[in-house]
Design an enzyme around this catalytic site. Structure first.
Site, short mmCIF file in Angstrom:
data_model
loop_
_atom_site.label_atom_id
_atom_site.label_comp_id
_atom_site.label_asym_id
_atom_site.label_seq_id
_atom_site.Cartn_x
_atom_site.Cartn_y
_atom_site.Cartn_z
CG LEU A 6 -6.40 -2.15 -0.49
CD1 LEU A 6 -5.21 -2.82 0.16
CD2 LEU A 6 -7.71 -2.69 0.08
CB ALA A 8 -8.85 2.45 4.67
N GLY A 83 -4.01 -2.78 8.67
CA GLY A 83 -3.22 -3.48 7.66
C GLY A 83 -4.04 -3.80 6.41
N GLY A 136 8.82 -5.11 -0.54
CA GLY A 136 8.46 -6.52 -0.40
C GLY A 136 9.00 -7.25 -1.62
CG ASN A 164 3.59 -7.14 -3.46
OD1 ASN A 164 2.82 -7.03 -4.40
ND2 ASN A 164 3.18 -7.29 -2.19
CG HIS A 312 1.61 40.29 -6.25
ND1 HIS A 312 0.65 41.01 -6.91
CD2 HIS A 312 1.07 39.92 -5.07
CE1 HIS A 312 -0.44 41.07 -6.15
NE2 HIS A 312 -0.21 40.42 -5.04
P1 TTP Z 1 0.49 2.34 3.05
O1 TTP Z 1 0.99 3.34 2.03
O2 TTP Z 1 1.45 1.35 3.57
O3 TTP Z 1 -0.20 3.09 4.26
P2 TTP Z 1 -0.84 4.52 4.33
O4 TTP Z 1 -1.60 4.86 3.10
O5 TTP Z 1 -1.61 4.58 5.61
O6 TTP Z 1 0.41 5.51 4.39
P3 TTP Z 1 1.50 5.75 5.55
O7 TTP Z 1 2.30 4.50 5.64
O8 TTP Z 1 2.27 6.90 5.03
O9 TTP Z 1 0.75 6.09 6.81
O10 TTP Z 1 -0.74 1.53 2.46
C1 TTP Z 1 -0.75 0.86 1.23
C2 TTP Z 1 -2.16 0.90 0.68
O11 TTP Z 1 -3.07 0.22 1.52
C3 TTP Z 1 -2.69 2.28 0.54
O12 TTP Z 1 -3.46 2.31 -0.65
C4 TTP Z 1 -3.55 2.46 1.78
C5 TTP Z 1 -4.06 1.09 2.04
N1 TTP Z 1 -4.28 0.72 3.43
C6 TTP Z 1 -5.57 0.52 3.89
O13 TTP Z 1 -6.54 0.68 3.14
N2 TTP Z 1 -5.75 0.11 5.18
C7 TTP Z 1 -4.71 -0.11 6.03
O14 TTP Z 1 -4.93 -0.50 7.18
C8 TTP Z 1 -3.37 0.14 5.54
C9 TTP Z 1 -2.20 -0.05 6.46
C10 TTP Z 1 -3.22 0.54 4.25
#
Ligand code: TTP
Length: 403
Positions: A6, A8, A83, A136, A164, A312
């Site tokens: 993940l 994104a 999410g 979590g 988790n 510097h």
């Molecule tokens: P988070 O760290 O919770 O979300 P984020 O990376 O957007 O950071 P922030 O909360 O600072 O805005 O996400 C956990 C992991 O999941 C991370 O690897 C990013 C990924 N993720 C997605 O790919 N898509 C999503 O919609 C979300 C919420 C997270």
């Protein structure tokens, strides 16, 4: 095993460092954070990688292309960051009807524990912490610490101190369970998918010896510290004969270490970076490609991203300097409070304790300081921001913050 990573998310807690690049692409110890995780996934047995991209996705695609470590790499696009369950759902049509691993692209997992995870059936990586309420928390079967029954987000009264890690092995049929309801915090959560799997079959908690979630700027320094612990000396660049290198040091081909430089590793000097003359670099420091540390500058436990320049008579300690940052001559960074308390930093508008006694400054891409600027511990200088000559900056200067 096919592996979904993940990547994104927008990384809002990591601002201003993520103003123009996604969090998984931030550099630590010689490569983007995500690359360290992909390396470990391949080593653990990933035979196919699906990276879910969204925010600034081209940066991920341009860097990795279609293969990593001899393994095919494909991309799934998550249009809106709704999410983690939604992110995996975006990858669903690329998954074959087999078990699959899910990893966070912005977390570091120790290799041995990740290997164990890959050799298990339905499983979730667990990690023991002192403050489970911030995470979590895994619910465990009575009398059996190795069997997970569910996850509770940030409980006031956690029933275990196992949390988790965001690393999972899902059974093939978990694909049917990816459409979950919106959670109380308004997201489509992978933990709800895990709970549904727990209701169908036995899910194992695989304990991780080490794990780091890289969400906030100082955690980037923690990641760099961890990854540089295992650095082995490799000197492929140009090093002046009277430079003094101690401990593990990498000087990549195309990097230059000038006369009178002293380096106490672990320090990684990447291609095109120049150091000196007469500079002092201390661990754990990563100097990214084309960064420059000039005459009589001391840098300690910091990351200088691509093209950052400290030319510097400056001191930079426990800090992250974004791409193309320029520190004027005599810029000094404070990294310790007089009262010895942990340094605070602004995260999404709130001042939060970093838990670190030593922390300098976080500087967004293209920011510049005037000569003789003093920067207080825990100050954030936003992307493109500047200071006047002789200025003392004891609070954030940061206009690119969006809540
Ligand atoms: P988070 O760290 O919770 O979300 P984020 O990376 O957007 O950071 P922030 O909360 O600072 O805005 O996400 C956990 C992991 O999941 C991370 O690897 C990013 C990924 N993720 C997605 O790919 N898509 C999503 O919609 C979300 C919420 C997270």
């Amino acid at each position: 095993m096919q592996t979904v990573v993940l990547a994104a998310g927008e990384g809002t807690r990591m601002r201003p460092l993520t103003a123009a690049q996604p969090k998984p692409m931030l550099p630590v110890a010689g490569k983007p954070l995500l690359e360290h995780t992909l390396d470990r996934a391949v080593e653990a047995g990933a035979n196919r990688l699906i990276v879910v991209v969204g925010y600034e996705s081209d940066r991920v695609r341009d860097h990795f292309g279609s293969q990593h470590g001899g393994v095919d790499l494909e991309y799934a696009v998550q249009e809106q960051q709704r999410g983690t369950a939604d992110a995996v759902n975006a990858a669903a049509e690329l998954l074959t009807n087999d078990p699959f691993v899910v990893l966070n692209g912005d977390a570091l997992y120790d290799q041995a524990s990740l290997n164990t995870l890959y050799s298990n059936g339905p499983a979730v990586g667990s990690y023991r912490v002192d403050n489970p309420s911030a995470y979590g928390v895994l619910q465990l079967a009575e009398g059996d610490d190795s069997r997970v029954t569910g996850v509770v987000e940030k409980p006031a009264n956690p029933e275990s101190n196992l949390i988790n890690t965001g690393a999972y092995v899902f059974p093939a049929d978990a694909e049917e369970l990816l459409s979950v309801e919106t959670s109380e915090r308004g997201e489509l959560e992978l933990t709800d998918v895990l709970e549904a799997v727990c209701n169908r079959e036995s899910v194992t908690a695989v304990p991780f010896d080490r794990w780091l979630d890289v969400g906030r700027p100082w955690e980037l320094l923690a990641a760099n510290e961890w990854l540089l612990e295992s650095l082995s000396t490799r000197l492929d660049g140009e090093i002046h004969e009277n430079a003094d290198l101690n401990g593990p040091v990498v000087v990549e081909e195309g990097a230059t270490i000038r006369s009178g430089v002293s380096i106490d590793g672990p320090v990684y000097v990447d291609s095109g970076a120049t150091v000196g003359p007469n500079a002092y670099i201390r661990g754990s420091t990563y100097l990214a490609p084309d960064s420059k540390v000039g005459h009589s500058v001391e840098v300690k436990n910091s990351i200088l991203m691509a093209g950052a320049t400290v030319g510097h008579l400056s001191y930079v300690g426990d800090s992250v300097l974004g791409q193309r940052v320029n520190f004027g001559a005599g810029t000094k960074v404070a990294n310790l409070r007089h009262d010895g308390q942990p340094v605070k930093l602004t995260v999404k508008g709130d001042r939060v304790s970093t838990g670190r006694r030593k922390l300098g400054v976080i500087v967004g891409d293209d920011a510049k300081t005037g000569i003789n600027t003093s920067l207080n511990a825990g100050v954030v200088l936003g992307a493109g921001m500047t200071t006047e000559p002789g200025e003392v900056l004891d609070r954030d200067r940061w206009e690119d913050f969006k809540s």
